[in-house]
Design a protein around this motif. Sequence first.
Motif, PDB file in Angstrom:
ATOM      1  N   GLY A   1     -10.182  -4.806   0.241  1.00 29.97           N
ATOM      2  CA  GLY A   1      -8.931  -5.518   0.034  1.00 29.97           C
ATOM      3  C   GLY A   1      -8.911  -6.112  -1.366  1.00 29.97           C
ATOM      4  O   GLY A   1      -9.966  -6.345  -1.978  1.00 29.97           O
ATOM      5  N   GLU A   2      -7.725  -6.349  -1.894  1.00 27.80           N
ATOM      6  CA  GLU A   2      -7.595  -6.813  -3.273  1.00 27.80           C
ATOM      7  C   GLU A   2      -8.223  -8.190  -3.490  1.00 27.80           C
ATOM      8  O   GLU A   2      -8.772  -8.468  -4.549  1.00 27.80           O
ATOM      9  CB  GLU A   2      -6.122  -6.819  -3.695  1.00 27.80           C
TER      10      GLU A   2
ATOM     11  N   SER B   1      -3.393   0.279 -15.555  1.00 29.61           N
ATOM     12  CA  SER B   1      -2.664  -0.991 -15.608  1.00 29.61           C
ATOM     13  C   SER B   1      -1.182  -0.771 -15.909  1.00 29.61           C
ATOM     14  O   SER B   1      -0.320  -1.510 -15.433  1.00 29.61           O
ATOM     15  CB  SER B   1      -3.286  -1.916 -16.661  1.00 29.61           C
ATOM     16  N   TYR B   2      -0.853   0.264 -16.676  1.00 31.32           N
ATOM     17  CA  TYR B   2       0.536   0.609 -16.988  1.00 31.32           C
ATOM     18  C   TYR B   2       1.302   0.963 -15.715  1.00 31.32           C
ATOM     19  O   TYR B   2       2.426   0.493 -15.488  1.00 31.32           O
ATOM     20  CB  TYR B   2       0.537   1.783 -17.962  1.00 31.32           C
TER      21      TYR B   2
ATOM     22  N   ASN C   1       1.964   0.165  -6.709  1.00 32.67           N
ATOM     23  CA  ASN C   1       0.922  -0.748  -6.248  1.00 32.67           C
ATOM     24  C   ASN C   1      -0.451  -0.273  -6.732  1.00 32.67           C
ATOM     25  O   ASN C   1      -0.588   0.835  -7.258  1.00 32.67           O
ATOM     26  CB  ASN C   1       0.966  -0.924  -4.719  1.00 32.67           C
ATOM     27  N   GLN C   2      -1.472  -1.125  -6.539  1.00 31.54           N
ATOM     28  CA  GLN C   2      -2.784  -0.829  -7.107  1.00 31.54           C
ATOM     29  C   GLN C   2      -3.374   0.455  -6.523  1.00 31.54           C
ATOM     30  O   GLN C   2      -3.979   1.257  -7.242  1.00 31.54           O
ATOM     31  CB  GLN C   2      -3.746  -1.997  -6.874  1.00 31.54           C
TER      32      GLN C   2
ATOM     33  N   PHE D   1      -4.406   3.892  -8.706  1.00 34.72           N
ATOM     34  CA  PHE D   1      -5.700   4.564  -8.657  1.00 34.72           C
ATOM     35  C   PHE D   1      -5.523   6.031  -8.253  1.00 34.72           C
ATOM     36  O   PHE D   1      -6.159   6.923  -8.823  1.00 34.72           O
ATOM     37  CB  PHE D   1      -6.632   3.871  -7.659  1.00 34.72           C
ATOM     38  N   GLU D   2      -4.668   6.284  -7.265  1.00 38.17           N
ATOM     39  CA  GLU D   2      -4.507   7.658  -6.762  1.00 38.17           C
ATOM     40  C   GLU D   2      -3.907   8.571  -7.836  1.00 38.17           C
ATOM     41  O   GLU D   2      -4.356   9.714  -8.009  1.00 38.17           O
ATOM     42  CB  GLU D   2      -3.627   7.647  -5.514  1.00 38.17           C
ATOM     43  N   VAL D   3      -2.890   8.102  -8.546  1.00 31.15           N
ATOM     44  CA  VAL D   3      -2.294   8.901  -9.625  1.00 31.15           C
ATOM     45  C   VAL D   3      -3.345   9.212 -10.687  1.00 31.15           C
ATOM     46  O   VAL D   3      -3.446  10.354 -11.171  1.00 31.15           O
ATOM     47  CB  VAL D   3      -1.098   8.156 -10.252  1.00 31.15           C
ATOM     48  N   THR D   4      -4.133   8.204 -11.045  1.00 27.09           N
ATOM     49  CA  THR D   4      -5.165   8.389 -12.064  1.00 27.09           C
ATOM     50  C   THR D   4      -6.211   9.396 -11.607  1.00 27.09           C
ATOM     51  O   THR D   4      -6.605  10.287 -12.367  1.00 27.09           O
ATOM     52  CB  THR D   4      -5.843   7.044 -12.383  1.00 27.09           C
ATOM     53  N   VAL D   5      -6.665   9.278 -10.379  1.00 22.83           N
ATOM     54  CA  VAL D   5      -7.690  10.182  -9.846  1.00 22.83           C
ATOM     55  C   VAL D   5      -7.196  11.626  -9.849  1.00 22.83           C
ATOM     56  O   VAL D   5      -7.904  12.539 -10.292  1.00 22.83           O
ATOM     57  CB  VAL D   5      -8.105   9.750  -8.425  1.00 22.83           C
TER      58      VAL D   5
END
Length: 458
Positions: free
Chosen positions: A195-196, A279-280, A288-289, A293-297
Amino acid sequence: MNQDMATADAQRSVQEIENDAQRRQALKKVLPAAGIGHFVEWFDFGLYGTLATVISATFFNSDNPQSALLSTFAVFAVGFIMRPIGGMFWGSRGDRHGRKNVLATVVILTSVSTFLIGVLPTYSQIGVWASVLLVLVRLLQGFAAGGESSGATSLLLEYAPSKHRGFVTSFIDVFGFLAFLAGAALGLLLTLTMGEDTLNSWGWRIPFWVALPLGLIGVYLRMKLEDTPEFRAAQEGGEVTDSPLRDSFKVAWKALLFCVGFVVVKAVGHWLLQTFMPSYLKTDLKYNQTQSFEVTVIGFLVIVVLVPFFGWLSDTVGRKPLMIGGCIGFVVLSYPTLMLMGSGHFWAAVAAMAILGAFMAAIDGAINAAMPELFPTNIRYGSMSISYNVAVSVFGGVTPYVATGLIAWTGNNYSPAFFIGAAALISMITIFLAPETAHRNLVARAGDQTQLTTAHNH
């Protein structure tokens, strides 16, 4: 006489085949040794970018989130100040004493400094001193990083079979993007499992601790290597120079300038995609966070798959066409691609990241061979370290800060496209002017002006 020449050519062909077979066998050890050290270095940089919003709240006054994020990226840029200094220090030693010992030292310094970030006290505990300690650790990282990329690339180039240098050296960026992928994926995993709140409290430290055992493995693998065939040949031929940096500026100044120009788009593109993008996506585009992460991965996976393909292609068509094609893509399509990313749809963001990644992969697949091929063996490590790290320091280190600042100053969420487009234009002009190096002979002395400054087109 013609028969003697034919016999000599046949003997050279047989010797080349034997050498290539030996190099292919050696690469089974060389690739992991080069890769794990490179992985450790870029794992840290990837973590820093992926967890930038957490780091900003941990080490800076979080009353103003955007100001804290800008401070985080400013500290990120500070680490790049030391890269040219580290490049001169490690590169000179690598050209005088060999590649492997220098690279073993670099990887342990990188892993220790990365581990230290994971144990630093926070702003809430010691105030501004937390920020100061983070700066000091980043300076140490920058000093070590100055010797990693150029040394690992030189190591792979000098072990690669002569007709496959592009393909083999492309794995430098495969390992680099895998490191960023691992950082993003680990951040995603910790977010989903903790969790965040827990991640922001203490869970963010865990990935930084992982760097220390990885670094120890890297030292072990690198110390078990022999030095490269080209460096050993230079030693045996008495061509190792006592002053490689002086020789670089004296006889290879054109090649140094070409290398700097090549790296401009690589530096900005890498740090835009790898450090700024998570972060962008969250702060400016309101994903959302987890989605960030998923787009980056997914984007990194696309790059990892494409880079070796473009490396292989560069051995066939040459380095310049691929690098120019990638630059044109960034100049023409960066802005519409960021608009697609800003549509708010998850799969649109994935597609946009993949498009940008494809441009980057085309450049990376060729550039890792094109840069060291500009220089002869006895000044290669130092020359590449100087030019590469100057470009990365001037352009790459400030990329997250400039990109964030452009959005703040213009109010336009897509304005970072102007920065990557300008960088690509600079590199494209340089590449047009530079020689094609795909079939260049690597074994040459530092005083050979022809080797350093003229084209060997095919």
